[in-house]
Scaffold this active site. Sequence first.
Site, short mmCIF file in Angstrom:
data_model
loop_
_atom_site.label_atom_id
_atom_site.label_comp_id
_atom_site.label_asym_id
_atom_site.label_seq_id
_atom_site.Cartn_x
_atom_site.Cartn_y
_atom_site.Cartn_z
N ASN A 9 12.49 -14.30 31.07
CA ASN A 9 12.28 -14.55 32.49
C ASN A 9 13.62 -15.02 33.04
OD1 ASN A 9 11.67 -15.42 35.03
ND2 ASN A 9 10.27 -17.05 34.40
N LYS A 11 14.41 -15.63 35.98
CA LYS A 11 14.29 -16.49 37.18
C LYS A 11 15.30 -16.00 38.23
CE LYS A 11 12.41 -20.02 34.24
NZ LYS A 11 12.07 -21.44 34.03
N HIS A 94 3.46 -18.35 37.28
CA HIS A 94 4.48 -19.21 36.69
C HIS A 94 4.41 -20.59 37.36
CE1 HIS A 94 8.30 -20.91 35.47
NE2 HIS A 94 8.28 -20.04 34.48
N GLU A 96 6.60 -22.49 38.42
CA GLU A 96 7.48 -22.65 39.57
C GLU A 96 6.85 -22.04 40.82
OE1 GLU A 96 10.93 -21.05 37.55
OE2 GLU A 96 10.86 -22.80 36.24
N GLU A 166 2.88 -22.35 29.01
CA GLU A 166 4.17 -22.97 29.35
C GLU A 166 3.94 -24.40 29.83
OE1 GLU A 166 7.32 -19.65 30.13
OE2 GLU A 166 6.62 -20.51 32.01
N GLY A 172 12.86 -25.71 31.01
CA GLY A 172 14.20 -26.00 31.49
C GLY A 172 14.67 -27.42 31.21
N SER A 211 11.76 -24.09 26.87
CA SER A 211 12.92 -24.43 26.04
C SER A 211 12.87 -23.79 24.65
CB SER A 211 13.07 -25.96 25.93
OG SER A 211 13.26 -26.53 27.22
P1 13P Z 1 13.17 -22.26 29.72
O1 13P Z 1 13.16 -21.38 28.50
O2 13P Z 1 14.46 -22.28 30.46
O3 13P Z 1 12.62 -23.63 29.41
O4 13P Z 1 12.10 -21.61 30.75
C1 13P Z 1 10.86 -21.27 30.28
C2 13P Z 1 10.16 -20.49 31.35
O5 13P Z 1 9.81 -21.01 32.39
C3 13P Z 1 9.95 -19.06 31.11
O6 13P Z 1 9.10 -18.52 32.07
#
Ligand code: 13P
Length: 249
Positions: A9, A11, A94, A96, A166, A172, A211
């Site tokens: 992803n 982002k 997601h 976010e 997640e 992150g 992560s």
């Molecule tokens: P990270 O791997 O940066 O923690 O992000 C995970 C994520 O949100 C994947 O959709």
Amino acid sequence: MRRKLVAGNWKMHGSLATNAGLLQGVRDGVAGLAAEVAVCVPYPYLAQARAALDGSNVAWGAQDVSEHAQGAYTGEVSGAMLADFGCRYAIVGHSERRSYYGDTDAVVAAKFEAAQKAGIVPILCVGETLAEREANVTAEVVTRQLDAVLSRCGIAALARSVVAYEPVWAIGTGRTASPEQAQEVHAAIRARVARDDAGVAAALRILYGGSMKPANAAELMAQADIDGGLIGGAALVAADFVAICAAAA
Ligand code: 13P
């Protein structure tokens, strides 16, 4: 045996110039690996991803999709548009999107349905916040998020999807769920699905995201109910992403 899936992803990262090297590095790096691999790129780069990955064993997809098929929805992108660009996957729900853009459980279920109607496989994200984990309501939260999709779309639709667990506190942050913590939630998700259909539950791929990196990927993916990863930060570095794919293969 469920075939592992590693999905990146990206982002809101990248440019035509930086994507070119990343896509080529992933394409070359995972050639011949037994795992399934995908990258979910920002909308403007879908054409670039298709051109770079067509004919390879890397699929591509989007990070969201409109719940509507077409119409006066300024700024939105439909499932049919994603299908036009050869997307196999679209992430829905997601954290976010849920926390910054108001994607409720009901909206996420509608997006899940819209993706499937267009022939796109939804990657349904579920996960609890740190406050929810500390309040011991993790299972309730992920079950509620899953139930919204099950009640709208039904168990047969879930069979044509991927679920990603997640934990919001692990995204992150560099703070990964331990393999035991992740496995416990993955097993709970599979048990909830098995209540409706044991066969669908057994075949469902449940990815872990939060992560995940080369150093912890193998241990996480060795858990009985972890069928791959949804990778954020580490998906932006070809060597790291390829190493995670290799750990899945
Ligand atoms: P990270 O791997 O940066 O923690 O992000 C995970 C994520 O949100 C994947 O959709």
